[in-house]
Design an enzyme around this catalytic site. Structure first.
Site, PDB file in Angstrom:
ATOM      1  N   ALA A 289      48.851  39.983  51.153  1.00 60.68           N
ATOM      2  CA  ALA A 289      47.689  39.096  51.079  1.00 60.68           C
ATOM      3  C   ALA A 289      46.349  39.805  50.931  1.00 60.68           C
ATOM      4  CB  ALA A 289      47.648  38.196  52.320  1.00 60.68           C
ATOM      5  N   PRO A 291      43.132  41.818  49.597  1.00 59.51           N
ATOM      6  CA  PRO A 291      42.089  41.565  50.597  1.00 59.51           C
ATOM      7  C   PRO A 291      41.823  40.087  50.896  1.00 59.51           C
ATOM      8  CG  PRO A 291      41.073  42.044  48.500  1.00 59.51           C
ATOM      9  CD  PRO A 291      42.552  42.186  48.279  1.00 59.51           C
ATOM     10  N   CYS A 409      48.584  43.325  38.995  1.00 62.96           N
ATOM     11  CA  CYS A 409      47.389  43.515  38.190  1.00 62.96           C
ATOM     12  C   CYS A 409      47.587  44.746  37.310  1.00 62.96           C
ATOM     13  CB  CYS A 409      46.147  43.675  39.075  1.00 62.96           C
ATOM     14  SG  CYS A 409      44.620  43.562  38.105  1.00 62.96           S
TER      15      CYS A 409
END
Length: 472
Positions: A289, A291, A409
């Site tokens: 989770a 930041p 990402c």
């Protein structure tokens, strides 16, 4: 051309104190922090700018110039290094890093901005006098005067190999990416030269600041009242600050009712939240989770549906950031510090699970340009076991009929499809869901069933998402 040692002043020659330029000194300090401490510019620069403003040294234009100098230099570092290398008589590794930082700042002003040539050279030499001393300032002056003879395109044509001889090395120097990153991105993107060039160029553009209006706590209408605010392109909760702006000054952001979040990150969370389920929809998990951006959005959506979110993060300080992001959420939630590969919860406990795994971050090079120079191909081997372990946890944590979202990402195939394919072989009672319909209105999503977003096609970070339903 040699880097000169300080020389004694000639007798009778008056000494002129170097002129301190707060903007360029700040930019130099930021680059040194990035180089010496492996800091990230997006974390180092804001406190430096705040301190300068508090001292009365900076106005908005100064802050904008300092930001451009830092990010522009980092984005084009590889190209600038090749140009500087052609202007000195030694390998770059033998040039002291602080000198190289001053030179890079100067080259960016000469070749990457509209600052007049004489001003770019003189300002860089004055900076060198302040931070390096007079002897090294003469070295900086000589190098930059040589660079100033030609423009950016001429220099690139000179220092880059012809595309026909070595396509990847040409693109690496022209667009300032390590060769291995160019190769990896091209493999993931596929297609002809134009596509990879568009992607690499998009990595070198300044991204817009994107806000998220957390459902039930803020609205896009509220955020659109900000100066130069525009609706998001794809997410119903996104608002773009087209002229950059200072998101910390936005009331809803200060109060935690809205946040700064790339639109691709929003789309990943929303796609998981909207994926069709078989059975109840009461317990959600964000297993990585920190930041807290996706967790805050998921918690807000869950609250509207009467569901609860468990947000788990291994690092306690990052779990604290998650708790801060979720504070004030109207529905039930819990934040814990736990290792996602050794979870404290029972198998099959959740209806929806998001696992946004640690990765090389090659999809966010617009925001963290220095990351491209830090990452190495061998980093993939370090992340691979963790990524597979976390996806394994996600598949075991979701109940039969529930859905897992695996996100990164990074568009690198070793971190995306290779991980998903491996785990699907180990867990035969699973199936991929076509994620494309869950991103309504978003074009160019490929053949599916997974989704890869791209900066040059979607204006987002290069987020990857695979949705997996557990069938037994």
């Amino acid at each position: 051309m040699s880097e000169q040692s300080p020389r004694p002043r000639k007798p009778g020659k008056p000494y002129r104190r170097p002129q301190k330029d707060p903007v360029r000194i700040l930019a130099f300090e930021a680059l040194r922090a990035v180089d010496e401490r492996d800091a990230y510019a997006n974390l180092v620069l804001p406190p430096l700018l705040r301190k300068a403003r508090d001292k009365g040294d900076f106005d908005a234009r100064d802050a904008a110039l300092a930001t451009e100098l830092v990010y522009g230099t980092l984005r084009r570092q590889g190209t600038y290094d090749a140009i500087i290398a052609s202007c000195v008589d030694r390998p770059l590794r033998e040039v002291d890093p602080p000198v190289l930082d001053v030179l890079s700042l100067g080259v960016h002003q000469l070749l990457g901005t509209r600052i007049p040539t004489h001003a770019a050279v003189s300002a860089s030499v004055e900076l060198a006098r302040v931070v390096l001393g007079d002897g090294r300032a003469k070295f900086v002056n000589a190098v930059l005067r040589k660079v100033a003879h030609d423009d950016f395109d001429t220099w690139v044509e000179r220092v880059a190999p012809p595309y026909e001889d070595d396509p990847e090395d040409n693109l690496a120097i022209v667009h300032s990416h390590p060769r291995w990153v160019v190769s990896a991105l091209w493999d993931s993107l596929g297609g002809p030269r134009a596509g990879i060039e568009d992607l690499l160029e998009a990595d070198n553009e300044r991204p817009e600041v994107t806000l998220v209006a957390r459902p039930g706590r803020s609205t896009t209408d509220e955020l659109l009242r900000e100066e130069a605010a525009l609706p998001g392109r794809w997410s119903p909760y996104a608002v773009r600050l087209s002229e950059g702006g200072e998101p910390g000054a936005v009331a809803a952001v200060k109060e935690g009712r809205a946040g700064v979040q790339d639109e691709g990150s929003q789309l990943v969370a929303l796609a998981l939240a909207d994926a069709p389920l078989d059975g109840p929809d009461e317990k959600w998990l964000d297993g990585c989770a920190g930041p807290g951006g996706k967790a805050a959005l998921l918690a807000a959506v869950a609250a509207e549906r009467g569901a609860m979110l468990l947000a788990s993060e291994k690092q306690p300080h990052r779990a604290g950031l998650v708790a801060k992001a979720l504070a004030g959420n109207p529905g039930p939630y819990q934040v814990i510090a736990a290792d996602g590969t050794r979870p404290p919860w029972r198998p099959g406990s959740f209806d929806r699970v998001l696992m946004d795994v640690p990765c090389t971050g090659l999809g966010a090079l617009r925001r963290r340009p220095e990351a491209r120079w830090r990452r190495r191909p061998e980093d993939l081997d370090g992340f691979a076991p963790l990524q597979r372990g976390l996806l394994r946890t996600a598949l075991e944590s979701v109940r039969v009929g529930g859905v897992v979202g695996y996100a990164t990402c990074s568009p690198h195939l070793a971190e995306t499809r290779a991980v998903v394919d491996d785990l699907l072989k180990q867990y035969p009672h699973t199936e991929l869901i076509d994620a494309r319909p869950l991103l309504p209105g978003v074009p160019a999503l490929g053949d599916g069933p997974d989704v890869q977003l791209w900066p040059h096609l979607h204006g987002t970070d290069a987020m990857y998402l695979a949705l997996i339903r557990r069938t037994g």
